[in-house]
Write a protein that holds these residues in place. Structure first.
Motif, mmCIF file in Angstrom:
data_model
loop_
_atom_site.group_PDB
_atom_site.id
_atom_site.type_symbol
_atom_site.label_atom_id
_atom_site.label_comp_id
_atom_site.label_asym_id
_atom_site.label_seq_id
_atom_site.Cartn_x
_atom_site.Cartn_y
_atom_site.Cartn_z
ATOM 1 N N HIS A 154 -2.813 -32.812 -2.675
ATOM 2 C CA HIS A 154 -1.904 -32.980 -1.531
ATOM 3 C C HIS A 154 -0.549 -32.381 -1.852
ATOM 4 O O HIS A 154 -0.208 -32.169 -3.020
ATOM 5 N N ARG A 155 0.213 -32.118 -0.782
ATOM 6 C CA ARG A 155 1.591 -31.691 -0.997
ATOM 7 C C ARG A 155 2.387 -32.855 -1.563
ATOM 8 O O ARG A 155 2.028 -34.011 -1.350
ATOM 9 N N ARG A 168 -4.483 -25.994 -3.197
ATOM 10 C CA ARG A 168 -3.704 -24.761 -3.378
ATOM 11 C C ARG A 168 -2.688 -24.962 -4.499
ATOM 12 O O ARG A 168 -2.197 -26.081 -4.701
ATOM 13 N N HIS A 201 0.029 -27.920 -5.170
ATOM 14 C CA HIS A 201 -0.379 -29.258 -4.739
ATOM 15 C C HIS A 201 -0.356 -30.239 -5.922
ATOM 16 O O HIS A 201 -0.550 -29.852 -7.071
ATOM 17 N N ARG A 233 -8.506 -34.640 12.989
ATOM 18 C CA ARG A 233 -8.220 -33.516 12.093
ATOM 19 C C ARG A 233 -9.467 -32.954 11.437
ATOM 20 O O ARG A 233 -9.406 -31.958 10.725
ATOM 21 N N GLY A 286 -3.379 -36.282 7.444
ATOM 22 C CA GLY A 286 -3.265 -34.893 7.015
ATOM 23 C C GLY A 286 -2.769 -34.742 5.580
ATOM 24 O O GLY A 286 -2.511 -33.628 5.122
ATOM 25 N N VAL A 322 -12.221 -33.679 5.461
ATOM 26 C CA VAL A 322 -11.503 -33.105 4.317
ATOM 27 C C VAL A 322 -12.553 -32.566 3.346
ATOM 28 O O VAL A 322 -13.489 -33.287 2.992
ATOM 29 N N SER A 360 -12.100 -24.611 -4.536
ATOM 30 C CA SER A 360 -10.825 -24.178 -3.964
ATOM 31 C C SER A 360 -10.349 -22.846 -4.535
ATOM 32 O O SER A 360 -9.348 -22.296 -4.054
ATOM 33 N N GLY A 382 -9.769 -27.161 -0.143
ATOM 34 C CA GLY A 382 -8.423 -26.959 0.391
ATOM 35 C C GLY A 382 -7.286 -27.077 -0.604
ATOM 36 O O GLY A 382 -6.119 -27.063 -0.210
ATOM 37 N N ARG A 399 -5.450 -32.480 1.354
ATOM 38 C CA ARG A 399 -5.815 -31.089 1.641
ATOM 39 C C ARG A 399 -7.187 -30.782 1.041
ATOM 40 O O ARG A 399 -7.899 -29.899 1.489
ATOM 41 N N ALA A 400 -7.527 -31.479 -0.045
ATOM 42 C CA ALA A 400 -8.871 -31.410 -0.630
ATOM 43 C C ALA A 400 -9.142 -32.790 -1.204
ATOM 44 O O ALA A 400 -8.218 -33.490 -1.639
#
Ligand SMILES: [Mg+2]
Length: 287
Positions: free
Chosen positions: A231-232, A129, A132, A120, A165, A123, A188, A127, A168-169
């Protein structure tokens, strides 16, 4: 990936090579007289490995530059060599070369480490958002009581968070959450909200002396070398997967639109001033 992230990423022969460097100075990042050469060399490798971990990279090796003060006894040189060798084994990041020089003093240790990442890719800090969740991989504050020397870089955790994954950051906490989170937010283009009652305070933050509260220490002492992850929201299944692979995430807040970092404490939200370990000696070039 150039300046501004925890490590640089260079594409070489179609593969991403992650590269980072940190320079440690006696009296600033360690006190040689009290910690000794083995611990100083270990820390010099560990802080670099932590920056690799922050991108989800696995270390492959490092090189070390040493500037010895004039008149250094051989036993210090020997202790440094043992420290580098031990850290190389402990962190699977062997010291594969380097250079030694003599200067007017203090001892300077400069390490550059390199590693690789899963399919992937790395990191980055950029990233995060709105929406998150922000999490950290361990308890914070009071590292001066010893963890700033003895910490274990979160390599396995960083790799899993990158490989799955989930992250995300990501970055490592070298200067404290209050100083480092704004950096991730700026990279970000987002803001963040922390919740004081969720910040995992290390017992050392309660034991350390000085005028700071345990929460202040957790936010601003620095040198925790835990990972900060955006992260989500995790599904139960993913939380189980992470736990099985040894990753524990403490949810400390959320990413929001806009800019700046606030903290909610006792039902009130205030702007979080950046009081982390942000001295000019290293803040400008700090990765
Ligand atoms: Mg870093």
């Amino acid at each position: 990936v150039g300046v501004g992230d925890d490590a640089a990423v260079v594409r070489h022969d179609g593969r991403d090579v992650v590269v980072t460097t940190d320079v440690l100075v006696d009296g600033v990042h360690f006190v040689l007289r009290t910690c000794g050469g083995v611990a100083a060399a270990r820390k010099a490798v560990a802080v670099n490995v932590s920056d690799l971990a922050a991108t989800g990279a696995r270390p492959r090796g490092c090189v070390a530059g040493v500037v010895l003060p004039q008149g250094t006894p051989f036993r210090l040189f020997d202790a440094l060599a043992r420290g580098f060798a031990r850290a190389g084994r402990d962190f699977a990041c062997p010291v594969v070369g380097g250079d030694t020089n003599v200067g007017p003093g203090p001892l300077v240790l400069s390490v550059a480490a390199f590693g690789d990442v899963g399919p992937r890719g790395p990191v980055l800090r950029s990233g995060a958002r709105p929406g998150h969740v922000l999490s950290v991989t361990g308890r914070l504050g009071g590292s001066i009581l010893g963890r700033h020397l003895s910490f274990r870089p979160r390599v396995a955790e960083g790799f899993v968070l990158g490989e799955t994954g989930v992250a995300r950051a990501m970055m490592d906490l070298s200067d404290g959450l209050a100083a480092d989170l704004p950096r991730l937010c700026r990279a970000s283009g987002v803001g963040a909200r922390l919740f004081a009652d969720r910040v995992p305070v290390h017992r050392d933050a309660r034991r350390a002396r000085g005028g700071k509260s345990p929460l202040e220490r957790a936010l601003s002492d620095g040198e925790d070398f835990e990972l900060l992850v955006a992260h989500r929201r995790l599904s139960k299944a993913m939380r189980r997967t992470l736990a099985r692979r040894g990753v524990v995430l403490h949810d400390v807040g959320e990413v929001v639109e806009g800019a700046g970092v606030t903290i909610v404490e006792d039902g009130r939200e205030r702007v979080l001033r950046s009081r982390g370990y942000d001295h000019l000696r290293r803040a400008r070039g700090r990765r």
